[in-house]
Write an enzyme that holds these catalytic residues in place. Structure first.
Site, PDB file in Angstrom:
ATOM      1  N   HIS A 111     -15.209  67.826  70.008  1.00 61.54           N
ATOM      2  CA  HIS A 111     -15.925  67.088  71.071  1.00 61.54           C
ATOM      3  C   HIS A 111     -17.365  67.551  71.216  1.00 61.54           C
ATOM      4  O   HIS A 111     -18.005  67.249  72.232  1.00 61.54           O
ATOM      5  CB  HIS A 111     -15.188  67.245  72.417  1.00 61.54           C
ATOM      6  CG  HIS A 111     -13.903  66.467  72.460  1.00 61.54           C
ATOM      7  ND1 HIS A 111     -12.962  66.649  73.451  1.00 61.54           N
ATOM      8  CD2 HIS A 111     -13.378  65.532  71.623  1.00 61.54           C
ATOM      9  CE1 HIS A 111     -11.939  65.833  73.242  1.00 61.54           C
ATOM     10  NE2 HIS A 111     -12.161  65.163  72.119  1.00 61.54           N
ATOM     11  N   ASN A 204       0.895  76.478  77.766  1.00 64.84           N
ATOM     12  CA  ASN A 204       0.134  75.817  78.832  1.00 64.84           C
ATOM     13  C   ASN A 204       0.601  76.316  80.196  1.00 64.84           C
ATOM     14  O   ASN A 204       1.766  76.723  80.351  1.00 64.84           O
ATOM     15  CB  ASN A 204       0.336  74.289  78.740  1.00 64.84           C
ATOM     16  CG  ASN A 204      -0.845  73.530  79.300  1.00 64.84           C
ATOM     17  OD1 ASN A 204      -1.991  73.766  78.919  1.00 64.84           O
ATOM     18  ND2 ASN A 204      -0.580  72.640  80.236  1.00 64.84           N
TER      19      ASN A 204
HETATM   20  N1  APR Z   1      -3.805  79.036  80.881  1.00 70.14           N
HETATM   21  C1  APR Z   1      -3.270  78.014  80.170  1.00 70.14           C
HETATM   22  N2  APR Z   1      -3.403  76.703  80.510  1.00 70.14           N
HETATM   23  C2  APR Z   1      -4.121  76.441  81.622  1.00 70.14           C
HETATM   24  C3  APR Z   1      -4.703  77.447  82.429  1.00 70.14           C
HETATM   25  C4  APR Z   1      -4.524  78.802  82.003  1.00 70.14           C
HETATM   26  N3  APR Z   1      -5.041  79.835  82.705  1.00 70.14           N
HETATM   27  N4  APR Z   1      -5.324  76.841  83.480  1.00 70.14           N
HETATM   28  C5  APR Z   1      -5.149  75.516  83.329  1.00 70.14           C
HETATM   29  N5  APR Z   1      -4.423  75.262  82.222  1.00 70.14           N
HETATM   30  C6  APR Z   1      -4.015  73.968  81.689  1.00 70.14           C
HETATM   31  C7  APR Z   1      -3.716  72.928  82.748  1.00 70.14           C
HETATM   32  O1  APR Z   1      -2.345  73.019  83.139  1.00 70.14           O
HETATM   33  C8  APR Z   1      -4.009  71.618  81.987  1.00 70.14           C
HETATM   34  O2  APR Z   1      -2.828  71.117  81.384  1.00 70.14           O
HETATM   35  O3  APR Z   1      -5.103  73.456  80.939  1.00 70.14           O
HETATM   36  C9  APR Z   1      -4.999  72.016  80.901  1.00 70.14           C
HETATM   37  C10 APR Z   1      -6.404  71.453  81.094  1.00 70.14           C
HETATM   38  O4  APR Z   1      -6.310  70.057  80.981  1.00 70.14           O
HETATM   39  P1  APR Z   1      -7.632  69.184  81.100  1.00 70.14           P
HETATM   40  O5  APR Z   1      -8.395  69.578  82.296  1.00 70.14           O
HETATM   41  O6  APR Z   1      -7.235  67.748  80.938  1.00 70.14           O
HETATM   42  O7  APR Z   1      -8.518  69.627  79.834  1.00 70.14           O
HETATM   43  P2  APR Z   1      -8.378  69.155  78.328  1.00 70.14           P
HETATM   44  O8  APR Z   1      -6.959  68.877  77.995  1.00 70.14           O
HETATM   45  O9  APR Z   1      -9.107  70.151  77.511  1.00 70.14           O
HETATM   46  O10 APR Z   1      -9.215  67.771  78.320  1.00 70.14           O
HETATM   47  C11 APR Z   1      -9.390  67.133  77.073  1.00 70.14           C
HETATM   48  O11 APR Z   1     -10.804  65.470  78.095  1.00 70.14           O
HETATM   49  O12 APR Z   1     -12.459  64.946  79.571  1.00 70.14           O
HETATM   50  C12 APR Z   1     -12.189  65.157  78.247  1.00 70.14           C
HETATM   51  O13 APR Z   1     -13.711  65.820  76.627  1.00 70.14           O
HETATM   52  C13 APR Z   1     -12.979  66.312  77.712  1.00 70.14           C
HETATM   53  O14 APR Z   1     -12.323  67.909  76.035  1.00 70.14           O
HETATM   54  C14 APR Z   1     -11.918  67.296  77.253  1.00 70.14           C
HETATM   55  C15 APR Z   1     -10.708  66.410  77.043  1.00 70.14           C
END
Ligand code: APR
Length: 237
Positions: A111, A204
């Site tokens: 990304h 996760n």
């Molecule tokens: N350890 C492990 N997992 C965690 C922690 C932690 N300390 N804290 C939060 N999480 C998990 C949450 O439970 C959630 O499932 O991380 C995940 C984050 O999800 P999102 O906020 O949706 O992030 P991501 O999956 O990276 O988003 C993907 O979406 O908006 C676009 O381009 C953006 O790259 C991003 C993509």
């Protein structure tokens, strides 16, 4: 866990792996998309409509990186890469620089990256660690006002997809860490790996949208669960 040390590993990370370094996720309760409308700051239309607002959003996040350090999960993945004798590829959806700061090299930012810029005039992508504005000049073609953050916005094609799918086609192990399984094509990588016979593991904090696709789910914070998992992989290798 009996993984032959010459087997091939593909790892996908999301915002969750950087939470314990102090960075926000996107979709958690206090995530970035709860504070700002992604259509305004993470789409080509949003940038065309209000480039100042978009530069502001990414300048703040780029500045934040300067005082942000990788956590034990980033370091564990760099350790795994260094010790693994088979093929290894780390694909991140994150635009922070914490994996490379921890020492990861076999790394794809699908990304894009906060510390990179893209020129809308000549297409140059290159390092950019300072603030960017509508007055920024392209170091290559000298055009002013066409620089944008080198971030893959919604509706744009992620980077190096061919290389990622080639790695998924021969993966023996696919591990997704800290991602909600919400955004495609990354959310579909588990199916791709599984269809090619890989074992699939999710690490996760909460239940993700595609958790049912994984052979194994490890629930907990990345900074604890990832080092433990890497220790287990290397102990049996
Ligand atoms: N350890 C492990 N997992 C965690 C922690 C932690 N300390 N804290 C939060 N999480 C998990 C949450 O439970 C959630 O499932 O991380 C995940 C984050 O999800 P999102 O906020 O949706 O992030 P991501 O999956 O990276 O988003 C993907 O979406 O908006 C676009 O381009 C953006 O790259 C991003 C993509």
């Amino acid at each position: 866990m009996d993984f032959d040390p010459t087997s091939s590993i593909v790892i996908l990370t999301g915002a969750g792996i950087s939470v314990e370094s102090g960075l926000e996720t996107f979709r958690d309760r206090n995530g970035l998309w709860a504070k700002v409308d992604h259509r305004e700051v993470a789409t080509p239309e949003g940038f065309a409509h209000n480039p100042v607002k978009v530069h502001d959003f990414y300048n703040k996040r780029r500045r934040q990186l300067r005082d942000t350090l990788p956590n034990a999960a980033h370091h564990a993945l760099a350790r795994l890469e260094g010790a693994w004798r088979g093929d290894f590829l780390l694909v991140t959806q994150n635009v922070d620089d914490l994996h490379e700061s921890a020492g990861s090299r076999k790394l794809i930012h699908m990304h894009g990256e906060l510390n990179s810029a893209l020129c809308g005039a000549c297409g140059l992508r290159g390092p950019w660690k300072t603030d960017m504005s509508t007055y920024s000049r392209c170091p290559h073609c000298e055009t002013v006002g066409q620089m944008r953050p080198d971030i893959v916005w919604f509706s744009e094609m992620p980077y190096q997809m061919d290389r990622i799918y080639r790695a998924l086609a021969k993966a023996d192990l696919f591990v997704a860490i800290g991602t909600s399984g919400n955004v495609y094509p990354a959310a579909q990588f588990v199916e791709e790996a599984s269809a090619n016979g890989a074992r699939t593991v999710e690490i996760n904090l909460d239940v993700s949208d595609n958790t049912q696709m994984f052979n194994e789910v490890i629930r907990g914070p990345a900074s604890k669960m990832v080092p433990d998992y890497v220790d287990r992989l290397l102990a049996d290798a």
